[in-house]
Design a protein around this motif. Structure first.
Motif, PDB file in Angstrom:
ATOM      1  N   GLU A 229       0.849  -1.187   0.000  1.00 46.70           N
ATOM      2  CA  GLU A 229       0.000   0.000   0.000  1.00 46.70           C
ATOM      3  C   GLU A 229       0.888   1.241   0.000  1.00 46.70           C
ATOM      4  O   GLU A 229       1.915   1.285   0.661  1.00 46.70           O
TER       5      GLU A 229
ATOM      6  N   ALA B 114       3.731   9.884  -5.950  1.00 52.58           N
ATOM      7  CA  ALA B 114       4.011   8.626  -5.249  1.00 52.58           C
ATOM      8  C   ALA B 114       5.294   7.983  -5.770  1.00 52.58           C
ATOM      9  O   ALA B 114       6.106   7.463  -4.994  1.00 52.58           O
TER      10      ALA B 114
ATOM     11  N   ASP C 163       0.778   5.842  -0.717  1.00 53.01           N
ATOM     12  CA  ASP C 163      -0.034   7.053  -0.765  1.00 53.01           C
ATOM     13  C   ASP C 163      -0.115   7.579  -2.196  1.00 53.01           C
ATOM     14  O   ASP C 163       0.864   8.093  -2.729  1.00 53.01           O
ATOM     15  N   SER C 164      -1.278   7.448  -2.815  1.00 55.22           N
ATOM     16  CA  SER C 164      -1.487   7.944  -4.179  1.00 55.22           C
ATOM     17  C   SER C 164      -2.422   9.144  -4.198  1.00 55.22           C
ATOM     18  O   SER C 164      -2.896   9.543  -5.262  1.00 55.22           O
ATOM     19  N   SER C 165      -2.682   9.715  -3.018  1.00 56.11           N
ATOM     20  CA  SER C 165      -3.662  10.808  -2.927  1.00 56.11           C
ATOM     21  C   SER C 165      -3.216  12.054  -3.668  1.00 56.11           C
ATOM     22  O   SER C 165      -4.043  12.882  -4.064  1.00 56.11           O
TER      23      SER C 165
ATOM     24  N   ASP D 178       6.872   8.630  -2.250  1.00 55.65           N
ATOM     25  CA  ASP D 178       6.338   7.658  -1.292  1.00 55.65           C
ATOM     26  C   ASP D 178       7.391   6.598  -0.953  1.00 55.65           C
ATOM     27  O   ASP D 178       7.865   5.881  -1.848  1.00 55.65           O
TER      28      ASP D 178
END
Length: 340
Positions: free
Chosen positions: A240, A250, A242-244, A254
Motif C-alpha cells: 500500500e 508517489a 499514498d497515491s492521494s 512515497d
C-alpha cells in the motif's frame, strides 16, 4: 602547450587516477555512514578553506553546537530527545571526516594535474579530460553543500533529490576516473585509440543509473525501513502506498513505493549486467567476473539489509559494494569499448 607525446607518462597517470578512484570509493562509503548516523546536518556552514579545521576548544564546540541547535533537526528531533554535546560530537566527526575526504580528493586531483602539466608529461588529448574530472570534483562539493542547505531551514532532513544528485555525481566521477585510467593503461601499451561506449554498455549503464538513483532516494527517505520482509512487502507483492497526490508524486516521494521499485528494478539491472558480462567475457574474463561478483554480492546485501531492518554494518557494505559495482561496470564497459 601542456601536452606532449615524447615525455608522456601514461602509466604514472593511470596509477594516480586509480588511487583517486579508491578515495572516491572510500568517500562514498563514509557518505553512507554519514547518512545512516544522521550526521549530515551537524555542520551548518560551508567554509571551503577554514572549514578544514575542527573545533579546537570547548568554546569552539559550544559555538558549533549552538549553530546546530538552530536548525529543525535539533529543535524538532534531537533536542526533545535530549541530545547533549557529547552526542553532537559523535555525529559532527562523521560529517567532518566526509568533508575532509572531499577536500583530499580535490587536492589529489588538482595538485598532481598542475604538476604533470608543468612537467609536460600528460599525453596528447588528455589534459582537458583530466581537467574535467577536477571540475567534476568541484561540482560535487557544491552539490554536497546544496544538499545540506536543503535541511537547514524548514526540513528535518535533506532533500532526497539533492542527495541523489550528490551521490550519483560521485559515482559518475568514479566511472570517469576508471575509464580514463584504463585508456591511459592501453596507451602505455601502444594503443592510441580511446575506448568507445558500446550500445550494450550504454543501455546497461542507463539501467544501472536508474537503480542507483532509486537507491539514493531510498536512503534519503529512510525507505529501507518500509519493510523488513522479502520478497513480499506487508504480506503482498505491491505494498500500500499514498497515491492521494497523484501517481507521479508517489513514484518520487512515497517511501513504500520507492522501496518496492528499488528492490524489483534490481532484477532488471541484474539481467542487463549478466547480458553485458557475457559479452565482456571473451575480451576480458576478469572484468566479467568482477561484474558478476559485484552484483551478486550487492543483491545478497540488499536482501540482508532489508530483512535486518537496515542493520548498520550491512547497510554500509551495501553502499560500498554499490560503488564497487560501478567500478566493475566501468571496467567491463571499457573492455567492450576496446574490442573490435
Amino acid at each position: 602547450m601542456t601536452e606532449s607525446v615524447s615525455r608522456a607518462r601514461p602509466n604514472l597517470l593511470a596509477n594516480w587516477l586509480f588511487a583517486v578512484a579508491a578515495l572516491v570509493v572510500i568517500i562514498v562509503t563514509v557518505g553512507g555512514i554519514t547518512r545512516l548516523t544522521e550526521s549530515g546536518l551537524s555542520i551548518t556552514e560551508w567554509k571551503p578553506l577554514l572549514g578544514a579545521l575542527p573545533p579546537m576548544s570547548e568554546a569552539d564546540w559550544q559555538a558549533e553546537f549552538g549553530l546546530y541547535k538552530q536548525i529543525p533537526e535539533y529543535t524538532q528531533i534531537n533536542g526533545p530527545a535530549g541530545m547533549d554535546l557529547e552526542a553532537f560530537k559523535s555525529i559532527y566527526w562523521w560529517e567532518w571526516i566526509h568533508r575532509q575526504l572531499g577536500r583530499l580528493i580535490g587536492l589529489a586531483l588538482a595538485v598532481p594535474l598542475a604538476i604533470f602539466a608543468v612537467r609536460r608529461i600528460i599525453p596528447q588529448g588528455y589534459f582537458w579530460r583530466l581537467f574535467a574530472l577536477v571540475a567534476l570534483v568541484g561540482l560535487q562539493g557544491s552539490f554536497g553543500w546544496w544538499m545540506v542547505a536543503s535541511g537547514l531551514e524548514t526540513r528535518t532532513d535533506v532533500s532526497h533529490f539533492r542527495l541523489a544528485i550528490h551521490l550519483c555525481t560521485a559515482l559518475i566521477l568514479l566511472g570517469g576516473l576508471i575509464w580514463t585510467a584504463l585508456d591511459l593503461k592501453a596507451l602505455a601499451k601502444g594503443d592510441t585509440t580511446p575506448a568507445r561506449l558500446r550500445p550494450v554498455a550504454t543501455w546497461t549503464g542507463i539501467i544501472l543509473f536508474v537503480q542507483l538513483l532509486l537507491g539514493a532516494w531510498v536512503a534519503g527517505l529512510n525507505a529501507g525501513l518500509a519493510s523488513d520482509s522479502w520478497p513480499l512487502m506487508q504480506g503482498r507483492f505491491l505494498p500500500e502506498f499514498d497515491s492521494s497526490r497523484g501517481l507521479f508524486w508517489a513514484l518520487t516521494h512515497d517511501p513504500f513505493l520507492i522501496h518496492w521499485m528499488h528492490r524489483w528494478w534490481a532484477w532488471v539491472a541484474v539481467t542487463a549486467l549478466v547480458l553485458m558480462a557475457r559479452k565482456v567475457k571473451p575480451v576480458n574474463r576478469k572484468a566479467s567476473l568482477a561484474i558478476h561478483a559485484a552484483f551478486g554480492t550487492q543483491i545478497l546485501l540488499g536482501i540482508a539489509t532489508v530483512m535486518s531492518g537496515v542493520e548498520f554494518h550491512l547497510a554500509v557494505l551495501h553502499q560500498l559494494v554499490g560503488a564497487l559495482l560501478v567500478a566493475a561496470y566501468a571496467w567491463g564497459a571499457h573492455a567492450l569499448g576496446r574490442s573490435e
